[in-house]
Design a protein around this motif. Structure first.
Motif, PDB file in Angstrom:
ATOM      1  N   UNK A  45       1.860   0.842 -12.346  1.00  0.00           N
ATOM      2  CA  UNK A  45       1.912  -0.232 -11.325  1.00  0.00           C
ATOM      3  C   UNK A  45       0.603  -0.328 -10.360  1.00  0.00           C
ATOM      4  N   UNK A  46       0.409   0.682  -9.749  1.00  0.00           N
ATOM      5  CA  UNK A  46      -0.697   0.740  -8.944  1.00  0.00           C
ATOM      6  C   UNK A  46      -2.303   0.466  -9.717  1.00  0.00           C
ATOM      7  N   UNK A  47      -2.211   1.031 -10.864  1.00  0.00           N
ATOM      8  CA  UNK A  47      -3.630   0.920 -11.479  1.00  0.00           C
ATOM      9  C   UNK A  47      -3.721  -0.266 -12.212  1.00  0.00           C
ATOM     10  N   UNK A  48      -2.658  -0.999 -12.619  1.00  0.00           N
ATOM     11  CA  UNK A  48      -2.489  -2.519 -12.869  1.00  0.00           C
ATOM     12  C   UNK A  48      -2.859  -3.489 -11.720  1.00  0.00           C
ATOM     13  N   UNK A  49      -2.404  -2.993 -10.586  1.00  0.00           N
ATOM     14  CA  UNK A  49      -2.721  -3.928  -9.518  1.00  0.00           C
ATOM     15  C   UNK A  49      -4.141  -3.585  -9.061  1.00  0.00           C
ATOM     16  N   UNK A  50      -4.895  -2.491  -9.232  1.00  0.00           N
ATOM     17  CA  UNK A  50      -6.277  -2.560  -8.867  1.00  0.00           C
ATOM     18  C   UNK A  50      -7.164  -3.301  -9.911  1.00  0.00           C
ATOM     19  N   UNK A  51      -6.422  -3.222 -11.180  1.00  0.00           N
ATOM     20  CA  UNK A  51      -7.428  -4.097 -12.317  1.00  0.00           C
ATOM     21  C   UNK A  51      -6.918  -5.634 -12.296  1.00  0.00           C
ATOM     22  N   UNK A  52      -5.777  -6.013 -11.661  1.00  0.00           N
ATOM     23  CA  UNK A  52      -5.680  -7.366 -11.622  1.00  0.00           C
ATOM     24  C   UNK A  52      -4.902  -7.797 -12.870  1.00  0.00           C
ATOM     25  N   UNK A  53      -4.726  -6.819 -13.790  1.00  0.00           N
ATOM     26  CA  UNK A  53      -4.020  -7.309 -14.798  1.00  0.00           C
ATOM     27  C   UNK A  53      -3.002  -5.888 -15.591  1.00  0.00           C
TER      28      UNK A  53
END
Length: 463
Positions: free
Chosen positions: A353-361
């Motif tokens: 979740x947090x990694x996806x949030x950082x990548x915006x996808x």
């Protein structure tokens, strides 16, 4: 030690084990030492043991930032249920410039009216990552607001997963008693379930409910104790519940009727109850969804052939129970459930979740195995433009039917293209073979003799 850096999670009510959202969040964030949990209502008398700090806040209190003295907000996760949740998320994002993830678990904007179009639009537009609990929720919010959402279903701890397929013994399958776990959301839903069980002379065992006193329909009946529903209350642990679930031939999931009498159409249409992935992954128990086949729960179990759908009608329910208890059907559905179990693992999801949030996808394709990726862009924009005031279940169903028909047409065209390509390939292969055979024939002695014979005949005629 006081918090200096925190992740904020915003919900509509307390995060506890008494409802699906609370259970899911506690599974995701087992380490809550850097979490500030904000809720907009106390539906469970303030019962919460989640977060380093948790409090109830409404947007009209105007003292939100007083809770954040000396704290830097690192990330925000909003699970919007009403306007206060949205306003809180937007205010924290404005002040701290923190990345925001919106996870739509309950519809409060398409068929329900808890959040205005303006607020929902602002929330989704300003979110770096947007998730939806069901494919139907994802499709309709994308259609309305023209922003991408990723389907992420409710997830389960892998330590509870079922291993090898466990077939029931003959007596367990033949007694045809089902199991129900979790809550029933309204009096109307309970009445439909109980009436169907009572008139069909079928029984289910209900885990997660200690009493029927809350249901007025139940209190009017004189024949509740053991006839249709037998209560087993709350078991000490989820592992105990899983062990019990594995002894039943089917689980019942009450859903909505999606008609004028449906008191919670937003749940019926869009919600994927967390108990469905839980049952699939932990016990592989086949599922009977009671209600309309167009609902999100019904579509999900039929999409993966881990269950069936049945209307609230006694004769049809009897037939459905008989069908699902057959050994070969049990084997097929349990195997299908086992095949997708790994897709529901919550392990590592907070990092995802947090990694996806950082990548915006989405940072990987973890959930693509559970997604049918509708070609929704093929629809004309005007199909999705509608006035909220004029929107009703019929409009929605017309829209859903058009989406479904377009999917069918897309799939049909795809296979026609595949077949056409295969035909062209066969023609090309045949042509190459024919050309080689003609060339070989023309260079053969027989062909040369044939040509010499025709030349000789020609000379004789001209003779």
């Amino acid at each position: 030690m006081a918090l200096q850096i925190a992740d904020v999670i915003i919900t509509g009510s307390e995060v506890n084990n008494r409802h699906g959202t609370g259970i899911f969040l506690k599974r995701i964030f087992q380490d809550d030492s850097q979490i500030i949990s904000i809720r907009s209502s106390n539906g469970y008398k303030g019962e919460q043991d989640f977060g380093k700090l948790n409090f109830c806040y409404k947007s009209n209190q105007n003292n939100l930032l007083s809770y954040f003295e000396g704290v830097q907000v690192r990330r925000i996760l909003c699970i919007p249920y009403n306007s206060d949740d949205v306003l809180t998320a937007l205010e924290l994002k404005r002040v701290f410039a923190a990345p925001l993830c919106t996870y739509v678990m309950d519809d409060q904007n398409i068929l329900a009216t808890g959040i205005s179009d303006t607020l929902m639009h602002d929330l989704l537009i300003k979110s770096e990552l947007r998730l939806a609990i069901s494919q139907e929720m994802r499709d309709m919010y994308h259609a309305k607001y023209q922003v991408p959402l990723t389907f992420v279903p409710p997830l389960v701890e892998s330590k509870l997963f079922g291993g090898s397929i466990e077939m029931l013994n003959t007596s367990q399958a033949q007694n045809k008693v089902g199991i129900l776990i979790g809550n029933i959301w309204s009096q109307k839903a309970f009445q439909l379930l109980y009436s169907t069980l009572e008139t069909s002379k079928q029984q289910i065992h209900w885990y997660g409910q200690a009493s029927l006193e809350a249901f007025s329909y139940a209190s009017q009946s004189n024949n509740l104790d053991e006839s249709a529903i037998k209560l087993f209350g709350f078991l000490p642990t989820e592992q105990d519940l899983v062990q019990n679930m594995r002894q039943y031939p089917y689980a019942v999931i009450p859903s909505g009727t999606i008609d004028q009498q449906d008191d919670r159409p937003e749940i019926s249409q869009f919600s994927l109850p967390s108990r469905i992935p839980f049952i699939i992954a932990t016990s592989h128990t086949p599922i009977i969804v009671l209600g309309n086949q167009r609902g999100a729960a019904a579509r999900f179990v039929t999409r993966f052939n881990v269950g069936v759908v049945c209307e609230y009608e006694d004769s049809k329910f009897i037939e459905t129970v008989h069908y699902i208890c057959q050994p070969h059907i049990q084997r097929i559905m349990r195997q299908n459930a086992a095949n997708i179990t790994s897709c529901f693992s919550v392990d590592g999801f907070s990092e995802w979740l947090w990694q996806s949030l950082e990548l915006h996808r989405p940072c990987d394709t973890t959930f693509e195995n559970l997604s049918d990726h509708p070609d929704i862009e093929a629809l004309m924009p005007t199909l999705f433009f509608y006035a909220k005031q004029a929107f009703d279940s019929k409009n929605y169903q017309d829209l859903l039917d058009q989406i479904s028909n377009l999917r069918l047409e897309r799939d049909k065209m795809h296979w026609e293209l595949v077949n056409a390509q295969a035909t062209v390939k066969h023609v090309e292969i045949f042509r190459d073979i024919a050309e080689r055979e003609i060339l070989a024939m023309k260079t053969s002695k027989f062909w040369q003799l044939r040509e010499a014979w025709f030349k000789l005949k020609g000379r004789i005629k001209r003779g």
